[in-house]
Design a protein around this motif. Structure first.
Motif, PDB file in Angstrom:
ATOM      1  N   ASN A 105       0.812  -1.224   0.000  1.00 31.90           N
ATOM      2  CA  ASN A 105       0.000   0.000   0.000  1.00 31.90           C
ATOM      3  C   ASN A 105       0.844   1.271   0.000  1.00 31.90           C
ATOM      4  OD1 ASN A 105      -3.087  -0.575   0.365  1.00 31.90           O
ATOM      5  ND2 ASN A 105      -2.078  -2.067   1.665  1.00 31.90           N
ATOM      6  N   ILE A 106       2.054   1.194   0.556  1.00 32.23           N
ATOM      7  CA  ILE A 106       2.921   2.369   0.593  1.00 32.23           C
ATOM      8  C   ILE A 106       3.555   2.644  -0.767  1.00 32.23           C
ATOM      9  CG2 ILE A 106       5.093   3.262   1.530  1.00 32.23           C
ATOM     10  CD1 ILE A 106       4.397   1.960   4.165  1.00 32.23           C
ATOM     11  N   THR A 107       3.940   1.599  -1.477  1.00 31.47           N
ATOM     12  CA  THR A 107       4.656   1.761  -2.746  1.00 31.47           C
ATOM     13  C   THR A 107       3.907   2.623  -3.755  1.00 31.47           C
ATOM     14  OG1 THR A 107       5.712  -0.394  -2.403  1.00 31.47           O
ATOM     15  CG2 THR A 107       5.802   0.526  -4.620  1.00 31.47           C
ATOM     16  N   PRO A 108       2.605   2.372  -4.041  1.00 26.02           N
ATOM     17  CA  PRO A 108       1.916   3.231  -5.024  1.00 26.02           C
ATOM     18  C   PRO A 108       1.811   4.687  -4.587  1.00 26.02           C
ATOM     19  CG  PRO A 108       0.358   1.769  -3.924  1.00 26.02           C
ATOM     20  CD  PRO A 108       1.729   1.295  -3.574  1.00 26.02           C
ATOM     21  N   ARG A 109       1.749   4.950  -3.292  1.00 28.37           N
ATOM     22  CA  ARG A 109       1.696   6.335  -2.819  1.00 28.37           C
ATOM     23  C   ARG A 109       3.012   7.058  -3.099  1.00 28.37           C
ATOM     24  NH1 ARG A 109      -1.918   3.549  -0.043  1.00 28.37           N
ATOM     25  NH2 ARG A 109      -3.795   4.583   0.748  1.00 28.37           N
TER      26      ARG A 109
ATOM     27  N   PHE B 269      11.851  -6.682  -0.702  1.00 27.64           N
ATOM     28  CA  PHE B 269      12.731  -6.492  -1.847  1.00 27.64           C
ATOM     29  C   PHE B 269      11.962  -5.990  -3.069  1.00 27.64           C
ATOM     30  CE2 PHE B 269      15.641  -9.289   0.549  1.00 27.64           C
ATOM     31  CZ  PHE B 269      16.823  -8.572   0.397  1.00 27.64           C
ATOM     32  N   ARG B 270      10.740  -6.485  -3.257  1.00 30.16           N
ATOM     33  CA  ARG B 270       9.925  -6.033  -4.390  1.00 30.16           C
ATOM     34  C   ARG B 270       9.594  -4.549  -4.255  1.00 30.16           C
ATOM     35  NH1 ARG B 270       4.503  -9.115  -4.900  1.00 30.16           N
ATOM     36  NH2 ARG B 270       4.196  -8.056  -2.898  1.00 30.16           N
ATOM     37  N   ALA B 271       9.238  -4.113  -3.050  1.00 28.51           N
ATOM     38  CA  ALA B 271       8.901  -2.705  -2.837  1.00 28.51           C
ATOM     39  C   ALA B 271      10.096  -1.802  -3.132  1.00 28.51           C
ATOM     40  CB  ALA B 271       8.416  -2.503  -1.403  1.00 28.51           C
ATOM     41  N   PHE B 272      11.279  -2.175  -2.616  1.00 33.40           N
ATOM     42  CA  PHE B 272      12.475  -1.366  -2.878  1.00 33.40           C
ATOM     43  C   PHE B 272      12.832  -1.368  -4.356  1.00 33.40           C
ATOM     44  CE2 PHE B 272      13.315  -1.743   1.723  1.00 33.40           C
ATOM     45  CZ  PHE B 272      13.658  -0.425   1.993  1.00 33.40           C
ATOM     46  N   PHE B 273      12.693  -2.513  -5.002  1.00 35.08           N
ATOM     47  CA  PHE B 273      12.999  -2.590  -6.436  1.00 35.08           C
ATOM     48  C   PHE B 273      12.080  -1.685  -7.238  1.00 35.08           C
ATOM     49  CE2 PHE B 273      12.076  -4.300 -10.619  1.00 35.08           C
ATOM     50  CZ  PHE B 273      13.342  -4.440 -11.162  1.00 35.08           C
ATOM     51  N   ILE B 274      10.777  -1.729  -6.940  1.00 37.56           N
ATOM     52  CA  ILE B 274       9.812  -0.918  -7.675  1.00 37.56           C
ATOM     53  C   ILE B 274      10.101   0.575  -7.490  1.00 37.56           C
ATOM     54  CG2 ILE B 274       7.381  -0.232  -7.785  1.00 37.56           C
ATOM     55  CD1 ILE B 274       6.638  -3.134  -7.224  1.00 37.56           C
ATOM     56  N   VAL B 275      10.400   0.975  -6.266  1.00 36.93           N
ATOM     57  CA  VAL B 275      10.679   2.389  -5.999  1.00 36.93           C
ATOM     58  C   VAL B 275      11.926   2.845  -6.752  1.00 36.93           C
ATOM     59  CG1 VAL B 275      11.420   4.010  -4.215  1.00 36.93           C
ATOM     60  CG2 VAL B 275       9.498   2.461  -3.778  1.00 36.93           C
ATOM     61  N   ILE B 276      13.017   2.069  -6.653  1.00 38.58           N
ATOM     62  CA  ILE B 276      14.271   2.451  -7.302  1.00 38.58           C
ATOM     63  C   ILE B 276      14.128   2.421  -8.822  1.00 38.58           C
ATOM     64  CG2 ILE B 276      16.683   1.777  -7.650  1.00 38.58           C
ATOM     65  CD1 ILE B 276      16.629   0.687  -4.758  1.00 38.58           C
ATOM     66  N   PHE B 277      13.496   1.375  -9.337  1.00 37.75           N
ATOM     67  CA  PHE B 277      13.318   1.237 -10.780  1.00 37.75           C
ATOM     68  C   PHE B 277      12.390   2.321 -11.318  1.00 37.75           C
ATOM     69  CE2 PHE B 277      12.525  -1.767 -14.507  1.00 37.75           C
ATOM     70  CZ  PHE B 277      13.825  -1.657 -14.963  1.00 37.75           C
ATOM     71  N   SER B 278      11.373   2.677 -10.565  1.00 40.35           N
ATOM     72  CA  SER B 278      10.470   3.756 -10.968  1.00 40.35           C
ATOM     73  C   SER B 278      11.220   5.073 -11.084  1.00 40.35           C
ATOM     74  CB  SER B 278       9.314   3.898  -9.970  1.00 40.35           C
ATOM     75  OG  SER B 278       8.512   2.751  -9.945  1.00 40.35           O
ATOM     76  N   TYR B 279      12.039   5.343 -10.077  1.00 41.78           N
ATOM     77  CA  TYR B 279      12.828   6.584 -10.079  1.00 41.78           C
ATOM     78  C   TYR B 279      13.766   6.637 -11.282  1.00 41.78           C
ATOM     79  CZ  TYR B 279      15.788  10.354  -8.335  1.00 41.78           C
ATOM     80  OH  TYR B 279      16.482  11.528  -8.195  1.00 41.78           O
ATOM     81  N   ALA B 280      14.298   5.472 -11.678  1.00 41.71           N
ATOM     82  CA  ALA B 280      15.223   5.427 -12.808  1.00 41.71           C
ATOM     83  C   ALA B 280      14.501   5.542 -14.151  1.00 41.71           C
ATOM     84  CB  ALA B 280      16.033   4.125 -12.762  1.00 41.71           C
ATOM     85  N   LEU B 281      13.273   5.005 -14.246  1.00 45.66           N
ATOM     86  CA  LEU B 281      12.570   4.959 -15.532  1.00 45.66           C
ATOM     87  C   LEU B 281      11.742   6.202 -15.827  1.00 45.66           C
ATOM     88  CD1 LEU B 281      11.314   1.250 -15.818  1.00 45.66           C
ATOM     89  CD2 LEU B 281      13.240   2.337 -16.969  1.00 45.66           C
ATOM     90  N   ILE B 282      11.334   6.938 -14.809  1.00 47.01           N
ATOM     91  CA  ILE B 282      10.481   8.102 -15.040  1.00 47.01           C
ATOM     92  C   ILE B 282      11.111   9.115 -16.011  1.00 47.01           C
ATOM     93  CG2 ILE B 282       9.726  10.226 -13.896  1.00 47.01           C
ATOM     94  CD1 ILE B 282       8.481   8.646 -11.748  1.00 47.01           C
ATOM     95  N   PRO B 283      12.385   9.463 -15.867  1.00 49.30           N
ATOM     96  CA  PRO B 283      12.956  10.418 -16.825  1.00 49.30           C
ATOM     97  C   PRO B 283      13.025   9.881 -18.252  1.00 49.30           C
ATOM     98  CG  PRO B 283      14.306  10.267 -14.835  1.00 49.30           C
ATOM     99  CD  PRO B 283      13.333   9.132 -14.790  1.00 49.30           C
ATOM    100  N   ILE B 284      13.003   8.553 -18.421  1.00 46.64           N
ATOM    101  CA  ILE B 284      13.145   7.948 -19.749  1.00 46.64           C
ATOM    102  C   ILE B 284      11.787   7.656 -20.383  1.00 46.64           C
ATOM    103  CG2 ILE B 284      14.110   5.994 -21.026  1.00 46.64           C
ATOM    104  CD1 ILE B 284      16.128   5.673 -18.723  1.00 46.64           C
TER     105      ILE B 284
ATOM    106  N   LEU C  60       4.572   1.969 -14.100  1.00 46.16           N
ATOM    107  CA  LEU C  60       3.811   0.737 -14.317  1.00 46.16           C
ATOM    108  C   LEU C  60       4.716  -0.381 -14.831  1.00 46.16           C
ATOM    109  CD1 LEU C  60       0.526   2.170 -15.887  1.00 46.16           C
ATOM    110  CD2 LEU C  60       0.991   1.575 -13.508  1.00 46.16           C
ATOM    111  N   ILE C  61       5.693  -0.032 -15.647  1.00 45.19           N
ATOM    112  CA  ILE C  61       6.642  -1.040 -16.121  1.00 45.19           C
ATOM    113  C   ILE C  61       7.491  -1.560 -14.961  1.00 45.19           C
ATOM    114  CG2 ILE C  61       8.670  -1.412 -17.595  1.00 45.19           C
ATOM    115  CD1 ILE C  61       7.427   0.538 -19.593  1.00 45.19           C
ATOM    116  N   SER C  62       7.861  -0.692 -14.049  1.00 41.79           N
ATOM    117  CA  SER C  62       8.624  -1.146 -12.879  1.00 41.79           C
ATOM    118  C   SER C  62       7.773  -2.067 -12.003  1.00 41.79           C
ATOM    119  CB  SER C  62       9.121   0.060 -12.080  1.00 41.79           C
ATOM    120  OG  SER C  62       8.047   0.727 -11.432  1.00 41.79           O
TER     121      SER C  62
END
Length: 232
Positions: free
Chosen positions: A32-36, A167-182, A189-191
């Motif tokens: 629930n925290i990750t999407p926020r 681990f999934r939550a941390f991966f999604i957050v980090i991957f989201s941060y990396a993919l947003i500029p691209i 959603l891809i993350s």
């Protein structure tokens, strides 16, 4: 004597319940925290309309997850009240029928979703169709792994589920941060898609220690892979 026996039994029972429920509670909190946090990232990088697209799309994913949770509650008796080898045939049929229903809904959305969205919003939310396509990709990539987590819960592996969720939550957050500029907001959603696929694969291999079979028919796996290949 009976008082002390009852007290010891209740204490032991409460401890077991806390030990089983607490890891699942932590996993639910992280989910629930990750999407926020993702919504916060979008609000920083993009305008309010993109945030609205993401929130509407993610609300649809949350609605599906709620339905899936009720579905699991209705079918868990086949897991928890039977021996592992005896339940597989029943659950394969049940999970496969659920998957077919999702495929039908997805097909309707792919064919008519864009027209429907434009009709009800007068073209205002036409870009949200692509967000919906990615949401269905997230849903359908999980279909081959239906029921695997329930097998782990049956065998007392709640801590493993909690660890994977962290681990999934941390991966999604980090991957989201990396993919947003691209990739923009769709990168989030891809993350989520990538994080869910990775965690489901890990859960599948852990489940194989107790049940070395797929919980759905092979047709579900083929449809799921074909659908995601067509999207990406």
């Amino acid at each position: 004597i009976f008082y002390h026996i009852e007290k010891k039994f209740i204490t032991s029972l409460n401890f077991r319940l806390v030990r089983q429920v607490f890891p699942l509670y932590i996993a639910s909190v992280l989910n629930n925290i990750t999407p926020r946090f993702n919504s916060f990232l979008i609000s920083i990088y993009f305008n309010i309309s993109i945030l609205a697209y993401h929130n509407i799309s993610y609300s649809a994913l949350n609605f599906y997850n709620e339905l899936l949770e009720h579905f699991y509650n209705a079918t868990d008796s086949f897991i928890y009240d039977s021996k592992t080898n005896a339940i597989h045939k029943n659950l394969v049929f049940i999970y496969t029928m659920w998957s077919y229903l999702v495929f039908i809904l997805s097909s309707f959305y792919m064919l008519f979703g864009n027209t429907f969205i434009n009709a009800i919003s007068n073209g205002l939310f036409h870009d949200s169709y692509n967000f919906g396509v990615l949401i269905f990709a997230i849903i359908m990539i999980k279909l081959p792994f239906l029921g695997n987590q329930q097998i782990l819960i049956k065998n007392g592996k709640e801590k493993a589920i909690m660890t994977i969720s962290i681990f999934r939550a941390f991966f999604i957050v980090i991957f989201s941060y990396a993919l947003i500029p691209i990739l923009g907001a769709k990168g989030i959603l891809i993350s989520i898609w990538t994080g869910n696929l990775g965690s489901d694969i890990i859960i599948y291999f852990l489940k194989n220690k107790y049940l070395k079979k797929w919980m759905v028919k092979m047709s579900v796996i083929c449809f799921s892979v074909a659908n995601n290949l067509s999207i990406f």
